[in-house]
Design an enzyme around this catalytic site. Structure first.
Site, mmCIF file in Angstrom:
data_model
loop_
_atom_site.group_PDB
_atom_site.id
_atom_site.type_symbol
_atom_site.label_atom_id
_atom_site.label_comp_id
_atom_site.label_asym_id
_atom_site.label_seq_id
_atom_site.Cartn_x
_atom_site.Cartn_y
_atom_site.Cartn_z
ATOM 1 N N TYR A 179 -9.369 5.210 -3.363
ATOM 2 C CA TYR A 179 -9.034 3.972 -2.798
ATOM 3 C C TYR A 179 -9.378 2.883 -3.886
ATOM 4 O O TYR A 179 -8.857 1.864 -3.979
ATOM 5 C CB TYR A 179 -10.141 3.770 -1.683
ATOM 6 C CG TYR A 179 -9.771 4.543 -0.375
ATOM 7 C CD1 TYR A 179 -9.489 6.060 -0.450
ATOM 8 C CD2 TYR A 179 -9.255 3.993 0.491
ATOM 9 C CE1 TYR A 179 -9.130 6.561 0.521
ATOM 10 C CE2 TYR A 179 -8.679 4.595 1.600
ATOM 11 C CZ TYR A 179 -8.630 5.845 1.710
ATOM 12 O OH TYR A 179 -8.093 6.585 2.669
ATOM 13 N N ASN A 205 -8.990 6.375 11.293
ATOM 14 C CA ASN A 205 -7.877 6.644 11.911
ATOM 15 C C ASN A 205 -8.067 6.662 13.605
ATOM 16 O O ASN A 205 -8.912 6.857 13.865
ATOM 17 C CB ASN A 205 -7.039 8.042 11.601
ATOM 18 C CG ASN A 205 -6.272 7.776 10.257
ATOM 19 O OD1 ASN A 205 -6.070 6.839 9.844
ATOM 20 N ND2 ASN A 205 -6.017 8.969 9.836
ATOM 21 N N HIS A 235 -12.618 0.918 1.216
ATOM 22 C CA HIS A 235 -13.242 2.026 0.438
ATOM 23 C C HIS A 235 -14.124 2.645 1.055
ATOM 24 O O HIS A 235 -15.226 2.219 1.434
ATOM 25 C CB HIS A 235 -13.524 1.644 -1.045
ATOM 26 C CG HIS A 235 -14.095 2.558 -1.937
ATOM 27 N ND1 HIS A 235 -13.297 3.991 -1.786
ATOM 28 C CD2 HIS A 235 -14.761 2.506 -3.008
ATOM 29 C CE1 HIS A 235 -13.994 4.557 -2.900
ATOM 30 N NE2 HIS A 235 -14.618 3.794 -3.507
ATOM 31 N N ARG A 285 -8.633 -3.751 10.056
ATOM 32 C CA ARG A 285 -7.299 -3.749 9.753
ATOM 33 C C ARG A 285 -6.607 -2.334 10.586
ATOM 34 O O ARG A 285 -7.277 -1.600 10.179
ATOM 35 C CB ARG A 285 -6.997 -3.850 8.194
ATOM 36 C CG ARG A 285 -5.533 -3.749 7.963
ATOM 37 C CD ARG A 285 -5.152 -4.085 6.431
ATOM 38 N NE ARG A 285 -3.626 -3.944 6.162
ATOM 39 C CZ ARG A 285 -2.784 -2.870 6.150
ATOM 40 N NH1 ARG A 285 -3.457 -1.662 5.976
ATOM 41 N NH2 ARG A 285 -1.606 -3.263 5.661
ATOM 42 N N HIS A 307 -0.116 3.390 4.815
ATOM 43 C CA HIS A 307 -0.796 2.099 5.513
ATOM 44 C C HIS A 307 -0.434 0.740 5.330
ATOM 45 O O HIS A 307 -0.881 0.019 5.238
ATOM 46 C CB HIS A 307 -2.289 2.226 5.396
ATOM 47 C CG HIS A 307 -2.732 3.456 6.172
ATOM 48 N ND1 HIS A 307 -3.331 3.565 7.370
ATOM 49 C CD2 HIS A 307 -3.228 4.740 5.521
ATOM 50 C CE1 HIS A 307 -3.902 4.723 7.465
ATOM 51 N NE2 HIS A 307 -3.476 5.859 6.577
ATOM 52 N N ARG A 350 0.731 -1.184 0.009
ATOM 53 C CA ARG A 350 -0.077 -0.015 -0.088
ATOM 54 C C ARG A 350 0.848 1.339 -0.093
ATOM 55 O O ARG A 350 2.014 1.316 0.766
ATOM 56 C CB ARG A 350 -0.930 -0.008 1.229
ATOM 57 C CG ARG A 350 -1.926 -1.011 1.277
ATOM 58 C CD ARG A 350 -2.495 -1.160 2.554
ATOM 59 N NE ARG A 350 -4.091 -2.132 2.821
ATOM 60 C CZ ARG A 350 -3.761 -3.286 2.735
ATOM 61 N NH1 ARG A 350 -2.628 -4.013 2.767
ATOM 62 N NH2 ARG A 350 -4.839 -4.203 2.630
ATOM 63 N N ARG A 392 -11.024 11.154 -1.325
ATOM 64 C CA ARG A 392 -10.787 9.820 -1.101
ATOM 65 C C ARG A 392 -11.760 8.895 -1.688
ATOM 66 O O ARG A 392 -11.357 7.726 -2.048
ATOM 67 C CB ARG A 392 -11.062 9.506 0.388
ATOM 68 C CG ARG A 392 -10.038 10.322 1.336
ATOM 69 C CD ARG A 392 -10.414 10.057 2.824
ATOM 70 N NE ARG A 392 -10.063 8.720 3.060
ATOM 71 C CZ ARG A 392 -10.477 8.078 4.312
ATOM 72 N NH1 ARG A 392 -11.357 8.705 5.241
ATOM 73 N NH2 ARG A 392 -10.147 6.767 4.630
HETATM 74 FE FE1 HDE Z 1 -6.455 7.071 3.386
HETATM 75 N N1 HDE Z 1 -5.544 5.858 1.800
HETATM 76 N N2 HDE Z 1 -6.180 8.642 2.200
HETATM 77 N N3 HDE Z 1 -7.150 8.227 4.843
HETATM 78 N N4 HDE Z 1 -6.328 5.409 4.306
HETATM 79 C C1 HDE Z 1 -5.263 4.526 1.716
HETATM 80 O O1 HDE Z 1 -5.753 3.213 0.094
HETATM 81 C C2 HDE Z 1 -6.238 8.657 0.805
HETATM 82 C C3 HDE Z 1 -7.081 9.561 4.777
HETATM 83 C C4 HDE Z 1 -6.862 5.202 5.816
HETATM 84 O O2 HDE Z 1 -6.141 -0.914 6.086
HETATM 85 C C5 HDE Z 1 -4.870 4.105 0.520
HETATM 86 O O3 HDE Z 1 -5.960 0.941 -0.049
HETATM 87 C C6 HDE Z 1 -6.276 10.071 0.160
HETATM 88 C C7 HDE Z 1 -8.050 9.825 5.994
HETATM 89 C C8 HDE Z 1 -6.582 3.880 6.309
HETATM 90 O O4 HDE Z 1 -6.259 -1.358 3.875
HETATM 91 C C9 HDE Z 1 -5.227 5.428 -0.541
HETATM 92 C C10 HDE Z 1 -6.471 10.938 1.455
HETATM 93 C C11 HDE Z 1 -7.951 8.774 6.673
HETATM 94 C C12 HDE Z 1 -6.038 3.341 5.251
HETATM 95 C C13 HDE Z 1 -5.605 6.231 0.400
HETATM 96 C C14 HDE Z 1 -6.613 10.146 2.509
HETATM 97 C C15 HDE Z 1 -7.373 7.676 6.101
HETATM 98 C C16 HDE Z 1 -5.930 4.103 4.248
HETATM 99 C C17 HDE Z 1 -3.499 3.468 0.309
HETATM 100 C C18 HDE Z 1 -6.647 12.419 1.544
HETATM 101 C C19 HDE Z 1 -8.957 8.530 8.065
HETATM 102 C C20 HDE Z 1 -5.583 1.902 5.104
HETATM 103 C C21 HDE Z 1 -4.029 2.077 0.271
HETATM 104 C C22 HDE Z 1 -7.960 12.785 1.256
HETATM 105 C C23 HDE Z 1 -10.307 8.829 8.037
HETATM 106 C C24 HDE Z 1 -6.514 0.965 4.754
HETATM 107 C C25 HDE Z 1 -5.260 1.923 0.207
HETATM 108 C C26 HDE Z 1 -6.274 -0.439 4.933
HETATM 109 C C27 HDE Z 1 -5.475 3.867 2.763
HETATM 110 C C28 HDE Z 1 -5.890 7.531 0.012
HETATM 111 C C29 HDE Z 1 -6.712 10.392 3.896
HETATM 112 C C30 HDE Z 1 -7.464 6.319 6.594
HETATM 113 C C31 HDE Z 1 -3.926 5.613 -1.350
HETATM 114 C C32 HDE Z 1 -6.219 10.599 -1.238
HETATM 115 C C33 HDE Z 1 -8.420 11.424 6.258
HETATM 116 C C34 HDE Z 1 -7.186 3.411 7.611
HETATM 117 O O5 HDE Z 1 -5.983 5.125 -1.534
#
Ligand code: HDE
Length: 681
Positions: free
Chosen positions: A361, A147, A338, A111, A74, A71, A357
């Site tokens: 995803y 988070n 997602h 996760r 994360h 990933r 977001r």
């Molecule tokens: Fe994520 N984030 N994120 N994030 N995020 C990913 O998706 C992203 C954000 C969070 O255990 C990715 O499958 C953008 C906030 C978790 O598999 C990716 C933005 C929060 C996980 C991605 C954010 C998160 C990810 C990388 C800005 C808390 C792990 C791998 C808008 C609410 C999921 C994947 C797991 C994972 C993009 C911001 C939480 C790249 C563009 C805010 C827990 O898609």
């Protein structure tokens, strides 16, 4: 799986894909039984390997392709299965089935993760933790991808690649791994001041959790709940851990990184294996549609909390994690979360971070999992039926029978058919939008320091000290003085005390700005106001042959009754013989164990311990003492504490001084840390 655990719908589905190889014949992937698997096919015993060796080629090719991209953020994570149950129907707010039927248990897969580090990095680094939950509901999968910190660094998703680039190892030298203590991260913070509030959280004790079991979870964004009348309420989602929210101390976290890089996954795995299931209550903060503009912050701004004292968290259900994964790759690596996976009764707000977001995803899974059929991977499959006209692509699993794969059609009576909202079909909330198309930030998003100050005001004195130490450490690792200076200036807006400390620690000129005038505090933000319990704490007993069997038995019984885990540390492995001839198994030696692996130590000693034993025991105890942990000592071991000047100090319980020693020690274990202890002398 625990014997009394009833399989969930998801367990039953996964069972169909589960394979046990033990006791079976070795075959190729085409099912051919092989007579030999150790020697490749050669031209003569000492000759070259032949191209004809299909078995060698298949085995080696598969191995060569065993890895998938990690990933992008994360990457380091660990998962478990469980169940969710709602306490009361939430009909007034949402029509989501799993939030209304109190008799139903919904299977979940969770996760936990760090954000910055690679897949093989250590788990106790200072970082935000991911807390993603997939609910396998009867109306489709609902993913709450959250988070352990309720706010975020940025306000618009378009900046996410910049943030991730800044925190990841610097591109010219690939350092540092899994750490924010470097120039580019702090350069980003100082030049994107919306990050102030989240930076305060990341530098607080929240950045180094004690356990995945002792972490809050937050959906971060504002979402909507929609009821069966089509009415909307704004909502923020919370997970509250039943064991309370607890943290490591920084020196301990750093040492753990080396002593056990798997510290958090081991803790989760062991607690589930031992039947001490991690539990979290689901909480909702709800704001009525008409109150959208009633607050001194914009409810769409993801850098803001909704103070719990103003908008209470309504506890609505419980999640229990009660089954470990069977295969880390198949489940933890292949799971695809997602935020856009929702069910009728839940909808999105216009938070610009959430909106971005919703694109990212799915897009990221296409490269990570290799194509558009990742929803067919067993861990990602819904437990309800799913049908549409999507077809083909890499690794398609289903065999869609029939002539028609389009709509509208007449040849299949226009099926698969849509479902009207009254019968459970998803319909987007009919929000009215009347606006200019524009690239801009709303003025209501521009106050970056008031809530950072609210957070600071809410911290206890020890928590403030930890924040000052964390900033001093991180900025101390920054090489560029101009970046240090910008950070000193930036955080003067939050607290002069904090800013001056950073300036002092880094040898930077103090700031001249004025700090925020916010005096409000939110007690719910301080970990001092969480639940404290001996349950889930790990207590190490340092013992040798001839140990006082009565003392060990009574202390262990009391602690176990309160839910603590007891492990024995000695100089050698095997068994110890107690004063009454009973035996005690050794779990760790001074070589394989480490003080930082325990929440508390009980020094029991034994008969005639030698100098090396005493030296090692004192080293363990001193380190626990410096990490503010509870320490107990029976008569035989009290001298070790005296020798290190540790007796008679807060959180140090001596058998000689306590009327009921097991009780007094268990109470100390329940307090977790003794911040009032002066560790300097
Ligand atoms: Fe994520 N984030 N994120 N994030 N995020 C990913 O998706 C992203 C954000 C969070 O255990 C990715 O499958 C953008 C906030 C978790 O598999 C990716 C933005 C929060 C996980 C991605 C954010 C998160 C990810 C990388 C800005 C808390 C792990 C791998 C808008 C609410 C999921 C994947 C797991 C994972 C993009 C911001 C939480 C790249 C563009 C805010 C827990 O898609």
């Amino acid at each position: 799986m625990a014997e009394n655990r009833k399989p969930t719908k998801k367990d039953e589905q996964l069972e169909k894909y589960t394979v046990v190889d033990k006791g079976k014949k070795l075959t190729t992937n085409t099912g051919l039984k092989m007579a030999e698997d150790e020697f490749s096919l050669k031209a003569g015993e000492r000759g070259p390997t032949l191209l004809e060796d299909f078995h060698f080629r298949e085995k080696m090719t598969h191995f060569d392709h065993e890895r998938i991209p990690e990933r992008v953020v994360h990457a380091r994570g660990y998962s478990a299965h469980g169940e969710f149950q709602v306490y009361e129907p939430l009909k007034e707010f949402t029509k989501a089935g799993f939030l209304n039927d109190t008799s139903k248990t919904t299977p979940v897969f969770v996760r936990f993760s760090t954000v910055a580090g690679s897949k093989g990095s250590s788990e106790t680094v200072r970082d935000v933790r991911g807390f993603s939950t997939k609910f396998y509901t009867d109306e489709g999968n609902y993913d709450l991808v959250g988070n352990n910190i309720p706010v975020f660094f940025i306000q618009d998703a378009i900046k996410f690649p910049d943030l991730a680039h800044a925190v990841k190892p610097e591109p010219h030298n690939g350092m540092p791994q899994a750490a924010s203590a470097h120039d580019t991260f702090w350069d980003f913070i100082a030049n994107n001041q919306e990050s102030a509030h989240m930076a305060m959280w990341a530098m607080s004790d929240r950045g180094i959790p004690r356990s995945f079991r002792m972490m809050e979870g937050f959906g971060v964004h504002t979402f909507r709940l929609i009821n069966d009348k089509g009415e909307s309420h704004f909502v923020k989602f919370h997970w509250k851990p039943v064991l309370g929210t607890h943290s490591l101390v920084w020196d301990e976290a750093q040492k753990l990184s080396g002593k056990d890089a798997d510290f958090h996954r081991r803790d989760l795995w062991e607690s589930i294996e031992n039947g001490e299931y991690p539990e979290y209550e689901l909480g909702l903060q709800i704001i009525k549609e008409e109150d959208e503009f009633s607050f001194d912050f914009d409810i769409l701004d993801p850098t803001k909390v909704w103070p719990e004292e103003e908008i209470p968290v309504k506890i609505v259900g419980k999640m229990t994690l009660n089954r470990n994964v069977d295969n880390v790759f198949a489940e933890n690596e292949q799971v695809a979360f997602h935020p856009g996976s929702i069910v009728p009764g839940i909808d999105f707000s216009n938070d610009p971070l959430l909106q971005g977001r919703l694109f990212s995803y799915t897009d990221t899974q296409l490269i990570r999992l290799g194509g558009p059929n990742f929803h067919e991977i067993p861990i990602n499959r819904p437990v309800c039926p799913f049908h549409n006209n999507q077809r083909d692509g890499h690794m398609r699993q289903t065999v869609n029978r029939g002539q028609v794969s389009y709509g509208n059609n007449s040849l299949a009576d226009n099926t698969p058919e849509t479902t009207p909202p009254e019968e459970g079909g998803f319909e987007h909330y009919h929000e009215r939008i009347d606006a200019h198309k524009i690239r801009a930030r709303s003025d209501s998003f521009k106050d970056h320091f008031s809530q950072a100050r609210l957070f600071w005001n809410s911290m206890s004195d020890p928590e403030k000290e930890h924040i000052k130490e964390a900033f001093s450490f991180e900025l101390g690792k920054v090489g560029e003085p101009s970046v240090q200076k910008q950070v000193v200036d930036m955080f003067a807006n939050v607290s002069r005390e904090l800013s001056d400390t950073i300036a002092e620690a880094t040898g930077t000129e103090k700031a001249v700005g004025t700090e925020s005038q916010v005096t409000k505090a939110s007690p719910a933000l301080s970990q001092e106001n969480t639940t404290f319990t001996p349950s889930g704490r790990k207590v190490g007993i340092i013992a040798a042959d001839g140990y006082n069997a009565d003392a060990v038995r009574s202390a262990a019984e009391k602690l176990r009754a309160e839910g603590a885990v007891i492990e024995v540390i000695s100089a050698k492995g095997g068994e110890l013989t107690g004063s009454d001839g009973t035996k005690l198994g050794v779990d760790h030696t001074f070589l394989t164990g480490e003080s930082v692996l325990f929440d508390a130590l009980l020094a029991v000693g034994g008969k005639d311990t030698d100098r090396p034993f005493q030296h090692d025991a004192r080293y363990f105890l001193l380190e626990a003492f410096q990490h503010f942990k509870p320490i107990g000592a029976t008569k035989d071991a009290a001298a070790w504490l005296e020798a290190e000047n540790m007796n008679d100090r807060p959180g140090v319980v001596l058998e000689d001084n306590a009327a009921d020693f097991p009780k007094a020690f268990a109470e100390a274990v329940a307090s977790h840390r003794f911040w009032g202890r002066d560790i300097m002398n």
